[in-house]
Design a protein around this motif. Sequence first.
Motif, PDB file in Angstrom:
ATOM      1  N   PHE A 154      39.327  57.756  23.414  1.00  0.00           N
ATOM      2  CA  PHE A 154      39.372  56.980  22.168  1.00  0.00           C
ATOM      3  C   PHE A 154      38.365  55.844  22.195  1.00  0.00           C
ATOM      4  CE2 PHE A 154      43.642  58.872  22.333  1.00  0.00           C
ATOM      5  CZ  PHE A 154      43.565  59.599  21.166  1.00  0.00           C
TER       6      PHE A 154
ATOM      7  N   PHE B 182      34.915  57.058  21.591  1.00  0.00           N
ATOM      8  CA  PHE B 182      34.842  58.070  20.535  1.00  0.00           C
ATOM      9  C   PHE B 182      33.496  58.039  19.807  1.00  0.00           C
ATOM     10  CE2 PHE B 182      35.546  59.819  16.307  1.00  0.00           C
ATOM     11  CZ  PHE B 182      36.334  60.927  16.553  1.00  0.00           C
ATOM     12  N   PHE B 183      32.998  56.814  19.529  1.00  0.00           N
ATOM     13  CA  PHE B 183      31.771  56.682  18.721  1.00  0.00           C
ATOM     14  C   PHE B 183      30.531  56.455  19.569  1.00  0.00           C
ATOM     15  CE2 PHE B 183      35.250  55.169  15.974  1.00  0.00           C
ATOM     16  CZ  PHE B 183      35.106  56.051  14.926  1.00  0.00           C
TER      17      PHE B 183
ATOM     18  N   MET C  71      26.641  62.920  25.045  1.00  0.00           N
ATOM     19  CA  MET C  71      26.455  63.972  24.047  1.00  0.00           C
ATOM     20  C   MET C  71      27.500  65.072  24.221  1.00  0.00           C
ATOM     21  SD  MET C  71      24.513  64.105  21.664  1.00  0.00           S
ATOM     22  CE  MET C  71      24.641  65.094  20.291  1.00  0.00           C
TER      23      MET C  71
ATOM     24  N   VAL D  32      30.762  63.735  22.934  1.00  0.00           N
ATOM     25  CA  VAL D  32      30.795  63.617  21.472  1.00  0.00           C
ATOM     26  C   VAL D  32      30.985  64.996  20.836  1.00  0.00           C
ATOM     27  CG1 VAL D  32      29.322  63.194  19.471  1.00  0.00           C
ATOM     28  CG2 VAL D  32      29.514  61.467  21.262  1.00  0.00           C
ATOM     29  N   LEU D  33      30.177  65.967  21.289  1.00  0.00           N
ATOM     30  CA  LEU D  33      30.270  67.314  20.709  1.00  0.00           C
ATOM     31  C   LEU D  33      31.646  67.916  20.937  1.00  0.00           C
ATOM     32  CD1 LEU D  33      26.806  68.683  21.838  1.00  0.00           C
ATOM     33  CD2 LEU D  33      27.509  68.222  19.496  1.00  0.00           C
TER      34      LEU D  33
ATOM     35  N   VAL E 211      34.483  65.410  18.698  1.00  0.00           N
ATOM     36  CA  VAL E 211      34.515  65.402  17.226  1.00  0.00           C
ATOM     37  C   VAL E 211      35.011  66.727  16.656  1.00  0.00           C
ATOM     38  CG1 VAL E 211      32.760  63.628  16.865  1.00  0.00           C
ATOM     39  CG2 VAL E 211      32.082  66.025  16.902  1.00  0.00           C
ATOM     40  N   ALA E 212      34.805  67.815  17.385  1.00  0.00           N
ATOM     41  CA  ALA E 212      35.274  69.096  16.854  1.00  0.00           C
ATOM     42  C   ALA E 212      36.379  69.681  17.732  1.00  0.00           C
ATOM     43  CB  ALA E 212      34.108  70.074  16.728  1.00  0.00           C
TER      44      ALA E 212
ATOM     45  N   PRO F 165      39.668  69.894  17.507  1.00  0.00           N
ATOM     46  CA  PRO F 165      40.630  70.824  16.888  1.00  0.00           C
ATOM     47  C   PRO F 165      40.037  72.207  16.683  1.00  0.00           C
ATOM     48  CG  PRO F 165      40.586  68.746  15.709  1.00  0.00           C
ATOM     49  CD  PRO F 165      39.467  68.690  16.697  1.00  0.00           C
TER      50      PRO F 165
ATOM     51  N   LEU G  27      33.162  75.466   2.902  1.00  0.00           N
ATOM     52  CA  LEU G  27      33.977  75.601   4.101  1.00  0.00           C
ATOM     53  C   LEU G  27      33.328  76.569   5.096  1.00  0.00           C
ATOM     54  CD1 LEU G  27      36.436  74.697   5.546  1.00  0.00           C
ATOM     55  CD2 LEU G  27      37.795  76.375   4.319  1.00  0.00           C
TER      56      LEU G  27
ATOM     57  N   LEU H  54      30.845  74.722   6.958  1.00  0.00           N
ATOM     58  CA  LEU H  54      31.508  73.848   7.924  1.00  0.00           C
ATOM     59  C   LEU H  54      31.964  74.644   9.145  1.00  0.00           C
ATOM     60  CD1 LEU H  54      33.578  71.495   5.597  1.00  0.00           C
ATOM     61  CD2 LEU H  54      31.581  70.889   6.965  1.00  0.00           C
TER      62      LEU H  54
ATOM     63  N   PHE I  53      28.886  75.305  11.124  1.00  0.00           N
ATOM     64  CA  PHE I  53      28.471  74.074  11.781  1.00  0.00           C
ATOM     65  C   PHE I  53      29.378  73.763  12.974  1.00  0.00           C
ATOM     66  CE2 PHE I  53      28.442  69.355  11.869  1.00  0.00           C
ATOM     67  CZ  PHE I  53      27.123  69.203  12.243  1.00  0.00           C
ATOM     68  N   SER I  54      30.697  73.934  12.793  1.00  0.00           N
ATOM     69  CA  SER I  54      31.627  73.692  13.903  1.00  0.00           C
ATOM     70  C   SER I  54      31.342  74.654  15.053  1.00  0.00           C
ATOM     71  CB  SER I  54      33.074  73.877  13.455  1.00  0.00           C
ATOM     72  OG  SER I  54      33.360  73.054  12.364  1.00  0.00           O
TER      73      SER I  54
ATOM     74  N   LEU J 107      28.523  73.380  16.924  1.00  0.00           N
ATOM     75  CA  LEU J 107      28.934  72.256  17.782  1.00  0.00           C
ATOM     76  C   LEU J 107      29.524  72.789  19.087  1.00  0.00           C
ATOM     77  CD1 LEU J 107      30.599  69.685  15.347  1.00  0.00           C
ATOM     78  CD2 LEU J 107      28.293  69.695  16.262  1.00  0.00           C
TER      79      LEU J 107
END
Lengths: 548, 111
Positions: free
Chosen positions: A171, A174-175, A189, A192-193, A196-197, A199, A345, A348, A351-352, A355
Motif C-alpha cells: 500500500f 502503491f504509487f 516497475m 506497479v504492473l 495495479v492489475a 484482480p 471493455l 481494457l 490492456f490488462s 500488463l
Amino acid sequence: MKAGFRQSMAWVHTWGGLLVGWVLFFMFLTGTLGYFDTEIDRWMKPELPVAHASLADTVLAAQQRLEQQAPVAERWFISPPTNRDAPNLRIFWQMLPAEEGGRGKRGNEILDSQTALPVTARASGGGQTLYQMHYALHYLPINFAYWLVGICSMFMLVAIITGIIIHKKIFKDFFTFRPRKGQRSWLDMHNVLSVVALPFHIMITYSGLIFFAFTYMPLIVASSYGLGEDGERAFFDELFAEEHKLDRANIPAPMASLTEMVRIAEKTWGEGQLRYLDISHPNDAHARVAIGSQLNSPLRASGKLVFDGVSGKLLANQAPTTSVPRAVRDTLLGLHEGLFAGPILRWLYFFSGLLGTAMIATGMILWTVKRSPQQLKQANGPDFGFRLVESLNLGTIVGLPIGIAVYFWANRLLPITMETRAAWEVHTLFLAWLAAMLYPLMLSKVRAKTASTQTRLNFTAWIHESWAAAAAFALLPVINALTTDRHLLNSLPAGDWVFAGFDLTVLAVGLLFAYLALKLQARVQKHSRLAEFANRSTRFAATEEVMP
Amino acid sequence: MMLLAFAFLYSGFTSICLAKSRHWQQVFPAQTLMVAAPIRKALQITGWLQLLLGAACCVQAQGFATGSVLLWGLVSTAALLLIMLLPYAPRFAAGFAVAAPPLSALVNVAL
C-alpha cells in the motif's frame, strides 16, 4: 521466523517464476491477442465479405445448405452473424455415427448468407490459432500440453501469492515508480504492473485453471462416477444434459419453419439478441430446436428457447443458469474469455493482458539485473546459466513478438495455393522465435568473453532485435497495402475499423519497439562515454604515480 | 459515462496519492514540509469518495455484472496512468486530476 518465512517465499517467487516464466510469457501474450481473435481472423482472411443479409434470410440460407450437406444428421448448428464473435454465417453438422456408440463425422462451413454457398478464403490459422496456442501450445500432444499449461498456471498462481507476501509495502509503495535507478526501477516497475492489475492477474490465472479442472482433478469425478472413460462420459452427459432432448425416432418428418422460431426468439429477447440455433435430429419426428441468446454479462451461458422441430411449438424458455455451482463456473469462464465485452471493455481486457505480459517480462529481466553486477565481475565472464537466461529473455520478450509479426507477414506473402499454407504460417512464427533466441547466444559465442564486451554484446543483441521487431510490425500496414486493397487509405475513410484498427495497432507496436531501440542505443552511448572517461582517468592516475 | 468513471477514478487515486508525503513533495517540491494532517485527511476522504463515484458510474453505465468488470479495467488503467505521469510530469498529473472530472462531465452532457 517471520523474516525466514518471507525469505523462503521470495526464493519460491524468484525460482518458480524463472522456471516457467518463458512459457507464461507465451501464454499471456498469445492469450491477450485472443481478445481480438475474431478481428485477427478477419484481417488474415481479407477476402471474406461482410455479411449483410436479414436474419430470416440468413437462417434460410443455412438450412438450405445443411439440407444439401447433411440431410440425415444427428445435429445441425447455425451461428448467424449477430455478434462480434461471428462475423460470418457459420454452419456445423454432425452425421449419424457409422456404428453403435461411435461418433458421427463432423463438418463446418462459412457461408455467404445471400447465395447459401460456402465462401472461400485463403487457408490461414488466423487469430484462432494464436488464441488456441495459449492453452494448447503447439506441436505437443494435446493432453501433455494441457498438463504443461496447468502446471505453469499453478506456478503463476503461486508466484502471485508469494509475490503479495514478499511485497512488504504493497500500500505504501502503491504509487511509487522511481525511473533511472537500475535495479530499483525494475523492481518498482514489476511491482506497479503486478499491483495495479492484481484482480485481473488473479482472476485470469485462477479461472484459467478452472477451465481444465476436470482434466487436472479427474479423481473428483471418478469418486462418484467411477474411473475410466465410461465414468467420464456419464458425468458429462449428466452435466450437460438437455431436458427436452429426445432419442432419435427414426421416422422422417418435415421440419417446422425455423424463421418462425427465430421470430419468436427475437420477440422474446429483442432484435439481434439471438446467438445460435442448435438443432438435434433434423428431419426426424423427434427433432428439437434450441435457440440461444447472446452473452450480455460475464455469465457464460445462454438463455434458451426450446422448440419442437416438427410442430414448431415452443416447449420451454430456459434461464441461462440452473444451479449455483454451475453459475459460479460459468461466470469464472465468462470472465476469463470476456465474450460479453463491448469495444471499450475489450480494449481494457487487452490492456490488462498486456500488463500481465509485461509483469512477467519485468520479473524475468529483474532476475538478470539483480545478478549482473556480480556476474560481470567474474574473471571468465558470466556463467553459462546467466547468459542462457539473458538470451532466453531477449529471445522471448522481443523474439516472440517478432515471431507473431512474421506470422502475419507469412499470411500475406505465402502463395495462396500453397497446400500446407496454414501450417507454414505457424512454422514461420516458431522459426523466427527460435532464431531470436539463438541470436544473442551466437553473438556472445562469436566474440570475446570478457565481462565488459559481454555487457555490450547483450545490449547490441537487444538493440538489433528491437529494430527487427520495429520493422516487422511497422511494415505490416505496408505489406497489407501491397497485397490487399483494404489498407489504411481505404479502411480509414470507409470506417472499416477491423482493418484500420489492426493496421494502426501494429504500427503503434512497431513505433514502441523503435523507441525501445533508440533508448537502448542512447544508453549504450552514455555507457561507452563513461567507460572511456573512466579509462582515461585511470591511465592519468597511473602516470601520476610513476612520476616522482 | 465510462469517461466520467475513468476521470473520477484517476482523480480519486491522485487525491489518495497526494495524502502521502513522498508524493506530495513530488508535486509541490517547494513545500518541503510534510502535508498537513487536516489536508491529508481531506485528501484521503475525497479520494475514496471519488473512487466510489467512479464505481457508481461503471455500474450505471453497464449494470452491476459487466460494470464491475469494467471498473477493474478502468482502475488498472487510471492507476497506471497516474503512476507513470508522477515521476515525469508531477504538476501535470495533479492538474489533470483537477480538470478531468468536470471536463468529462461536460463531454458527457454534450454527447
